[in-house]
Write a protein that holds these residues in place. Structure first.
Motif, PDB file in Angstrom:
ATOM      1  N   ILE A  90       0.864  -1.182   0.000  1.00 54.68           N
ATOM      2  CA  ILE A  90       0.000   0.000   0.000  1.00 54.68           C
ATOM      3  C   ILE A  90       0.896   1.225   0.000  1.00 54.68           C
ATOM      4  O   ILE A  90       1.871   1.294   0.756  1.00 54.68           O
ATOM      5  CB  ILE A  90      -0.967   0.008   1.200  1.00 54.68           C
ATOM      6  N   THR A  91       0.592   2.197  -0.849  1.00 50.00           N
ATOM      7  CA  THR A  91       1.438   3.372  -1.020  1.00 50.00           C
ATOM      8  C   THR A  91       0.612   4.636  -0.845  1.00 50.00           C
ATOM      9  O   THR A  91      -0.442   4.778  -1.467  1.00 50.00           O
ATOM     10  CB  THR A  91       2.082   3.385  -2.414  1.00 50.00           C
ATOM     11  N   MET A  92       1.100   5.531   0.010  1.00 47.84           N
ATOM     12  CA  MET A  92       0.485   6.853   0.135  1.00 47.84           C
ATOM     13  C   MET A  92       1.066   7.730  -0.961  1.00 47.84           C
ATOM     14  O   MET A  92       2.236   8.122  -0.906  1.00 47.84           O
ATOM     15  CB  MET A  92       0.772   7.450   1.525  1.00 47.84           C
ATOM     16  N   GLN A  93       0.261   8.031  -1.973  1.00 43.99           N
ATOM     17  CA  GLN A  93       0.792   8.745  -3.130  1.00 43.99           C
ATOM     18  C   GLN A  93       0.844  10.251  -2.912  1.00 43.99           C
ATOM     19  O   GLN A  93       1.867  10.878  -3.128  1.00 43.99           O
ATOM     20  CB  GLN A  93      -0.056   8.418  -4.358  1.00 43.99           C
ATOM     21  N   ASP A  94      -0.251  10.841  -2.503  1.00 42.17           N
ATOM     22  CA  ASP A  94      -0.302  12.278  -2.279  1.00 42.17           C
ATOM     23  C   ASP A  94      -0.934  12.548  -0.925  1.00 42.17           C
ATOM     24  O   ASP A  94      -1.907  11.888  -0.541  1.00 42.17           O
ATOM     25  CB  ASP A  94      -1.117  12.992  -3.365  1.00 42.17           C
ATOM     26  N   ALA A  95      -0.397  13.544  -0.223  1.00 42.72           N
ATOM     27  CA  ALA A  95      -0.961  13.985   1.040  1.00 42.72           C
ATOM     28  C   ALA A  95      -0.766  15.496   1.134  1.00 42.72           C
ATOM     29  O   ALA A  95       0.364  15.978   1.171  1.00 42.72           O
ATOM     30  CB  ALA A  95      -0.293  13.288   2.220  1.00 42.72           C
ATOM     31  N   GLU A  96      -1.865  16.223   1.125  1.00 44.24           N
ATOM     32  CA  GLU A  96      -1.778  17.682   1.146  1.00 44.24           C
ATOM     33  C   GLU A  96      -3.031  18.259   1.796  1.00 44.24           C
ATOM     34  O   GLU A  96      -4.069  17.593   1.852  1.00 44.24           O
ATOM     35  CB  GLU A  96      -1.609  18.232  -0.263  1.00 44.24           C
ATOM     36  N   PRO A  97      -2.940  19.478   2.303  1.00 44.00           N
ATOM     37  CA  PRO A  97      -4.128  20.109   2.876  1.00 44.00           C
ATOM     38  C   PRO A  97      -5.174  20.350   1.793  1.00 44.00           C
ATOM     39  O   PRO A  97      -4.845  20.541   0.618  1.00 44.00           O
ATOM     40  CB  PRO A  97      -3.595  21.430   3.438  1.00 44.00           C
ATOM     41  N   PRO A  98      -6.453  20.368   2.163  1.00 46.44           N
ATOM     42  CA  PRO A  98      -7.503  20.510   1.149  1.00 46.44           C
ATOM     43  C   PRO A  98      -7.692  21.929   0.636  1.00 46.44           C
ATOM     44  O   PRO A  98      -8.371  22.120  -0.363  1.00 46.44           O
ATOM     45  CB  PRO A  98      -8.764  20.034   1.902  1.00 46.44           C
ATOM     46  N   THR A  99      -7.123  22.955   1.295  1.00 39.45           N
ATOM     47  CA  THR A  99      -7.286  24.334   0.845  1.00 39.45           C
ATOM     48  C   THR A  99      -5.949  24.905   0.385  1.00 39.45           C
ATOM     49  O   THR A  99      -4.881  24.494   0.844  1.00 39.45           O
ATOM     50  CB  THR A  99      -7.848  25.218   1.972  1.00 39.45           C
ATOM     51  N   VAL A 100      -6.021  25.901  -0.487  1.00 33.25           N
ATOM     52  CA  VAL A 100      -4.812  26.500  -1.063  1.00 33.25           C
ATOM     53  C   VAL A 100      -4.003  27.207   0.016  1.00 33.25           C
ATOM     54  O   VAL A 100      -2.764  27.127   0.039  1.00 33.25           O
ATOM     55  CB  VAL A 100      -5.191  27.482  -2.190  1.00 33.25           C
ATOM     56  N   GLU A 101      -4.681  27.913   0.916  1.00 32.06           N
ATOM     57  CA  GLU A 101      -3.969  28.651   1.963  1.00 32.06           C
ATOM     58  C   GLU A 101      -3.160  27.712   2.849  1.00 32.06           C
ATOM     59  O   GLU A 101      -2.000  27.973   3.168  1.00 32.06           O
ATOM     60  CB  GLU A 101      -4.961  29.443   2.817  1.00 32.06           C
ATOM     61  N   VAL A 102      -3.791  26.615   3.249  1.00 36.45           N
ATOM     62  CA  VAL A 102      -3.082  25.663   4.103  1.00 36.45           C
ATOM     63  C   VAL A 102      -1.963  24.984   3.326  1.00 36.45           C
ATOM     64  O   VAL A 102      -0.886  24.709   3.864  1.00 36.45           O
ATOM     65  CB  VAL A 102      -4.071  24.633   4.674  1.00 36.45           C
ATOM     66  N   GLN A 103      -2.192  24.717   2.056  1.00 39.05           N
ATOM     67  CA  GLN A 103      -1.143  24.109   1.222  1.00 39.05           C
ATOM     68  C   GLN A 103       0.082  25.007   1.169  1.00 39.05           C
ATOM     69  O   GLN A 103       1.216  24.549   1.308  1.00 39.05           O
ATOM     70  CB  GLN A 103      -1.680  23.868  -0.189  1.00 39.05           C
TER      71      GLN A 103
END
Length: 327
Positions: free
Chosen positions: A180-193
């Motif tokens: 199992i591979t975690m491909q992408d992990a990022e905040p859901p909003t642009v500001e938090v990203q």
């Protein structure tokens, strides 16, 4: 005549039909499997497994087959494999510090028991996906958002894989989780990203500074050690020189003391002359007689030398030692 002709036609037609059916049955009775395939054969509904590759035969109308691939298959969680777009209902999760993250996973699995895979459950792949989503959300909820997005991915993947593998073994579905591979992990909003990107940039800068400091350390330490070693060697050489000098002076003093013990007055006179010769090499000495009538001028360089005094010491007895002149 017409009846006989019609009868012959019907007979021929029936024979041809029978031959066609027999041919179809014969052709369908043979099947071929490759190295990456299983064949599950049912005889009156009872399944049996064929694992060998090659050409195989089925009894018409009695047996049936299902071909299953041995290859590793994949399941996407959190995104559409065709469009690549995120599926929020699967990807958006909450962390232990009450932050939202958008996480995508890719599962790799394979069939280990084809019979159980076909008959133990209605849709084992769908069950695997639901179990995986459950354990993914449960595990993500145990970590902070910073760990999920940056430093804790490997640990999270390992934990999820272990949980899913144990549950699949308990369910006995005839399948196994490969990875199992975690491909992408990022905040859901642009500001938090953007905020997390700034944090990641700062961490990379800190790592770069640390690496540069380690590099400088590795460059300076050998030079400092070499300087210290050189200072130690010089100190040791200075110590040896001083020890040798002190030893020589001690030996000379012992020799001098031995001579002094034999002839103390003569030795004291000799030392006085030698010292005065070293201190006042160009000074004339005036020796005044006891009657104060005669003054004698005597240059220091005319005073008896050490060799002369030594000769006098050897030829005279202690009783013959002259009186010490008064300067």
């Amino acid at each position: 005549m017409q009846k006989n002709a019609m009868k012959k036609i019907w007979v021929i037609t029936a024979v041809v039909a029978i031959l066609v059916v027999v041919g179809i049955l014969i052709m369908s009775s043979f099947y071929f499997t490759t190295e990456d395939q299983y064949a599950v054969v049912t005889t009156f509904g009872k399944p049996s497994l064929v694992e060998n590759s090659g050409l195989h035969f089925l009894v018409p109308l009695v047996q049936d087959k299902t071909i299953i691939s041995k290859n590793i298959r994949g399941i996407q969680i959190g995104y559409d494999s065709e469009t690549g777009e995120s599926i929020e209902s699967e990807s958006v999760m909450i962390t232990v510090d009450y932050n939202f993250v958008d996480v995508d996973f890719y599962l790799e699995w394979k069939v280990t028991d084809p019979i159980k895979y076909l008959y133990a459950s209605e849709d084992p792949e769908d069950i695997l996906k639901m179990l995986s989503q459950s354990y993914i959300r449960d595990t993500i909820g145990l970590y902070g958002v910073d760990s999920v997005i940056t430093t804790g991915k490997s640990e999270i993947q390992a934990s999820i894989k272990e949980k899913i593998a144990e549950r699949i073994e308990e369910e006995d579905l005839g399948i196994a989780l490969v990875n199992i591979t975690m491909q992408d992990a990022e905040p859901p909003t642009v500001e938090v990203q953007n905020a997390f990107k700034a944090v990641e940039t700062a961490k990379q800068g800190a790592e770069t500074a640390t690496n540069n400091a380690d590099k400088y350390y590795n460059q300076q330490i050998p030079a400092a050690k070499a300087t210290a070693d050189e200072a130690i060697r010089q100190a040791e050489a200075y110590r040896e020189a001083k020890i040798n000098e002190a030893t020589a002076q001690a030996e000379r003093f012992e020799e001098l003391y031995a001579e002094y013990a034999k002839y103390p007055e003569i030795t004291r006179q000799r030392l006085f002359y030698e010292t005065m010769g070293d201190i006042l090499p160009d000074v004339r000495v005036i020796i005044k007689s006891d009657d104060d009538a005669i003054n004698t001028y005597l240059p220091v360089d005319m005073l008896p030398s050490a060799a002369q005094v030594e000769t006098q010491t050897q030829t005279q007895t202690p009783a013959e030692t002259p009186a010490t002149p008064q300067p």
